[in-house]
Scaffold this motif. Structure first.
Motif, PDB file in Angstrom:
ATOM      1  N   GLN A  86       0.803  -1.224   0.000  1.00 42.55           N
ATOM      2  CA  GLN A  86       0.000   0.000   0.000  1.00 42.55           C
ATOM      3  C   GLN A  86       0.835   1.273   0.000  1.00 42.55           C
ATOM      4  O   GLN A  86       0.479   2.241  -0.654  1.00 42.55           O
ATOM      5  CB  GLN A  86      -0.951  -0.004   1.189  1.00 42.55           C
ATOM      6  CG  GLN A  86      -1.925  -1.159   1.082  1.00 42.55           C
ATOM      7  CD  GLN A  86      -3.244  -0.875   1.773  1.00 42.55           C
ATOM      8  OE1 GLN A  86      -3.458   0.203   2.311  1.00 42.55           O
ATOM      9  NE2 GLN A  86      -4.122  -1.853   1.766  1.00 42.55           N
ATOM     10  N   LYS A  87       1.920   1.257   0.758  1.00 41.85           N
ATOM     11  CA  LYS A  87       2.707   2.491   0.854  1.00 41.85           C
ATOM     12  C   LYS A  87       3.774   2.592  -0.214  1.00 41.85           C
ATOM     13  O   LYS A  87       4.170   3.678  -0.615  1.00 41.85           O
ATOM     14  CB  LYS A  87       3.380   2.564   2.230  1.00 41.85           C
ATOM     15  CG  LYS A  87       2.591   3.380   3.216  1.00 41.85           C
ATOM     16  CD  LYS A  87       3.379   3.540   4.482  1.00 41.85           C
ATOM     17  CE  LYS A  87       3.783   4.977   4.734  1.00 41.85           C
ATOM     18  NZ  LYS A  87       4.285   5.112   6.116  1.00 41.85           N
ATOM     19  N   HIS A  88       4.251   1.441  -0.652  1.00 48.14           N
ATOM     20  CA  HIS A  88       5.396   1.469  -1.578  1.00 48.14           C
ATOM     21  C   HIS A  88       5.098   0.817  -2.918  1.00 48.14           C
ATOM     22  O   HIS A  88       5.956   0.761  -3.780  1.00 48.14           O
ATOM     23  CB  HIS A  88       6.599   0.806  -0.925  1.00 48.14           C
ATOM     24  CG  HIS A  88       6.998   1.465   0.359  1.00 48.14           C
ATOM     25  ND1 HIS A  88       7.736   2.608   0.385  1.00 48.14           N
ATOM     26  CD2 HIS A  88       6.688   1.168   1.643  1.00 48.14           C
ATOM     27  CE1 HIS A  88       7.898   2.979   1.645  1.00 48.14           C
ATOM     28  NE2 HIS A  88       7.261   2.126   2.425  1.00 48.14           N
ATOM     29  N   GLN A  89       3.905   0.291  -3.062  1.00 43.85           N
ATOM     30  CA  GLN A  89       3.504  -0.367  -4.318  1.00 43.85           C
ATOM     31  C   GLN A  89       4.527  -1.429  -4.754  1.00 43.85           C
ATOM     32  O   GLN A  89       4.961  -1.467  -5.907  1.00 43.85           O
ATOM     33  CB  GLN A  89       3.304   0.673  -5.446  1.00 43.85           C
ATOM     34  CG  GLN A  89       2.084   1.573  -5.274  1.00 43.85           C
ATOM     35  CD  GLN A  89       2.329   2.692  -4.269  1.00 43.85           C
ATOM     36  OE1 GLN A  89       3.356   3.360  -4.331  1.00 43.85           O
ATOM     37  NE2 GLN A  89       1.413   2.884  -3.349  1.00 43.85           N
ATOM     38  N   ILE A  90       4.864  -2.270  -3.806  1.00 49.64           N
ATOM     39  CA  ILE A  90       5.851  -3.321  -4.100  1.00 49.64           C
ATOM     40  C   ILE A  90       5.338  -4.681  -3.625  1.00 49.64           C
ATOM     41  O   ILE A  90       4.667  -4.786  -2.589  1.00 49.64           O
ATOM     42  CB  ILE A  90       7.197  -3.006  -3.401  1.00 49.64           C
ATOM     43  CG1 ILE A  90       7.899  -1.860  -4.129  1.00 49.64           C
ATOM     44  CG2 ILE A  90       8.115  -4.222  -3.357  1.00 49.64           C
ATOM     45  CD1 ILE A  90       9.155  -1.407  -3.437  1.00 49.64           C
ATOM     46  N   ILE A  91       5.682  -5.724  -4.414  1.00 52.29           N
ATOM     47  CA  ILE A  91       5.413  -7.104  -4.009  1.00 52.29           C
ATOM     48  C   ILE A  91       6.753  -7.834  -3.954  1.00 52.29           C
ATOM     49  O   ILE A  91       7.550  -7.717  -4.891  1.00 52.29           O
ATOM     50  CB  ILE A  91       4.472  -7.784  -5.029  1.00 52.29           C
ATOM     51  CG1 ILE A  91       3.093  -7.111  -4.952  1.00 52.29           C
ATOM     52  CG2 ILE A  91       4.359  -9.285  -4.785  1.00 52.29           C
ATOM     53  CD1 ILE A  91       2.262  -7.311  -6.182  1.00 52.29           C
ATOM     54  N   HIS A  92       7.005  -8.539  -2.876  1.00 53.91           N
ATOM     55  CA  HIS A  92       8.312  -9.164  -2.686  1.00 53.91           C
ATOM     56  C   HIS A  92       8.615 -10.202  -3.768  1.00 53.91           C
ATOM     57  O   HIS A  92       9.679 -10.218  -4.369  1.00 53.91           O
ATOM     58  CB  HIS A  92       8.382  -9.793  -1.289  1.00 53.91           C
ATOM     59  CG  HIS A  92       9.722 -10.365  -0.967  1.00 53.91           C
ATOM     60  ND1 HIS A  92      10.172 -11.553  -1.509  1.00 53.91           N
ATOM     61  CD2 HIS A  92      10.724  -9.930  -0.163  1.00 53.91           C
ATOM     62  CE1 HIS A  92      11.395 -11.809  -1.051  1.00 53.91           C
ATOM     63  NE2 HIS A  92      11.749 -10.833  -0.230  1.00 53.91           N
ATOM     64  N   ALA A  93       7.674 -11.096  -3.998  1.00 56.04           N
ATOM     65  CA  ALA A  93       7.759 -12.092  -5.080  1.00 56.04           C
ATOM     66  C   ALA A  93       8.737 -13.256  -4.865  1.00 56.04           C
ATOM     67  O   ALA A  93       8.951 -14.041  -5.789  1.00 56.04           O
ATOM     68  CB  ALA A  93       8.013 -11.414  -6.431  1.00 56.04           C
TER      69      ALA A  93
END
Ligand SMILES: Nc1ncnc2c1ncn2[C@@H]1O[C@H](COP(=O)(O)OP(=O)(O)O)[C@@H](O)[C@H]1O
Ligand SMILES: [Mg+2]
Length: 297
Positions: free
Chosen positions: A222-229
């Motif tokens: 939500q805050k960084h628009q990142i998915i670890h993956a």
């Protein structure tokens, strides 16, 4: 640098001119598979005889590999590439010496090192391409001693990517490694106490730990628009004493607008819930509702 990592140990035996020739070879490798000796001579501005002496020295140290075909040329070895990177980290006063190996990850070698204040730090040396190189080598014998620069540049790109992602997350007090610096394929970061979750025999409150990991993913999304993956029990460290987790290993992380974003998030969470279910007997909500929670639906 007194140590196990060859590229670091050899650094103390290298003069400025040796490093300069190594650097020149690296530059020339961006143009072709091997750096031709005559080009090394022209570019360096040194006398042919001096260049040949240096080449023979660093070849003996196995920092470069020789190729003889239509011309005589050289390419770097992994140790040579490590030496170039560590030399810069030393000059920048980030790394004073390299110590023992902490472990070998999927795509990197992890080493303990010390900075100029004698504080221990961690080096993540990216080896992307090493596995594929070995595969090629096995398959095609004639490639035996040919190293392709693309392998080094792959490692460099992966490191840069990881550094960039981690640096965007630094100011948040998130449970991730603190960055100290990087050069080429080596990231310098602080050492996180703890062991990989996969090796943990005891979790104080497994459900709380899982919640913390989910919370982390929510902030990331939500805050960084990142998915670890690549959120597996190998990339989560657990500090038993403090009952704390940390998440590591970010080169493959993607932005939430990546075409496979949702697929990757679902894969991460499915794996995570499955792991906590099997190893720690936690039964949780459906993956879909956890995903909804993370993406904020
Ligand atoms: N900052 C760190 N502090 C402590 N251990 C680390 C740190 N970074 C990596 N490690 C250790 O090294 C292993 C491999 O690192 P990781 O970043 O996962 O690389 P890989 O892509 O090779 O899996 C980790 O599983 C962990 O045990
Ligand atoms: Mg890993």
């Amino acid at each position: 640098m007194p140590i196990a990592l060859r590229g670091a140990r050899l650094l103390k035996d290298l003069s400025k001119n040796d490093i300069r020739i190594l650097n020149m070879i690296e530059t020339l490798l961006k143009k072709g598979e091997y750096a031709p000796v005559d080009k090394i001579v022209t570019y360096s501005g040194f006398r042919q005889k001096d260049v040949e002496l240096i080449l023979s020295k660093i070849h003996k140290l196995k920092l470069i590999r020789r190729w003889t075909g239509q011309f005589v040329g050289y390419t770097l070895s992994f140790a040579g590439f490590d030496a170039l990177s560590l030399n810069v980290l030393y000059e920048k006063k980030l790394v004073y010496g390299v110590g023992r190996e902490r472990g070998v990850g999927k795509e990197s070698d992890i080493y303990y090192a010390v900075d100029f204040e004698d504080k221990e730090v961690m080096l993540k040396i990216n080896r992307t391409g090493r596995a594929s190189f070995q595969k090629i080598k096995r398959k095609r014998d004639f490639l035996k001693d040919k190293f392709q620069y693309s392998i080094f540049s792959m490692a460099e790109i992966a490191s840069k990517r990881e550094y960039k992602i981690l640096s965007d997350l630094q100011n948040e007090n998130l449970p991730i490694p603190k960055l100290i610096g990087y050069n080429r394929h080596i990231i310098v970061m602080d050492i996180i106490d703890g062991i990989e979750l996969v090796n943990a025999q005891y979790l104080k409150k497994p459900i709380k730990t899982l919640e913390k990991i989910i919370e982390f993913n929510k902030i990331l999304y939500q805050k960084h628009q990142i998915i670890h993956a690549d959120l597996t029990e190998f990339n989560i460290l657990y500090d038993e004493e403090k009952d704390k987790i940390a998440i590591i290993d970010f080169p493959q992380a993607v932005s939430t607008d990546h075409p496979n974003a949702l697929y990757l998030l679902r894969r991460d969470l499915t794996h995570l819930l499955d792991y906590f279910g099997k190893k720690w007997y936690i039964s949780t909500d459906e993956v879909e509702s956890v995903i909804d929670y993370i993406i904020g639906n």
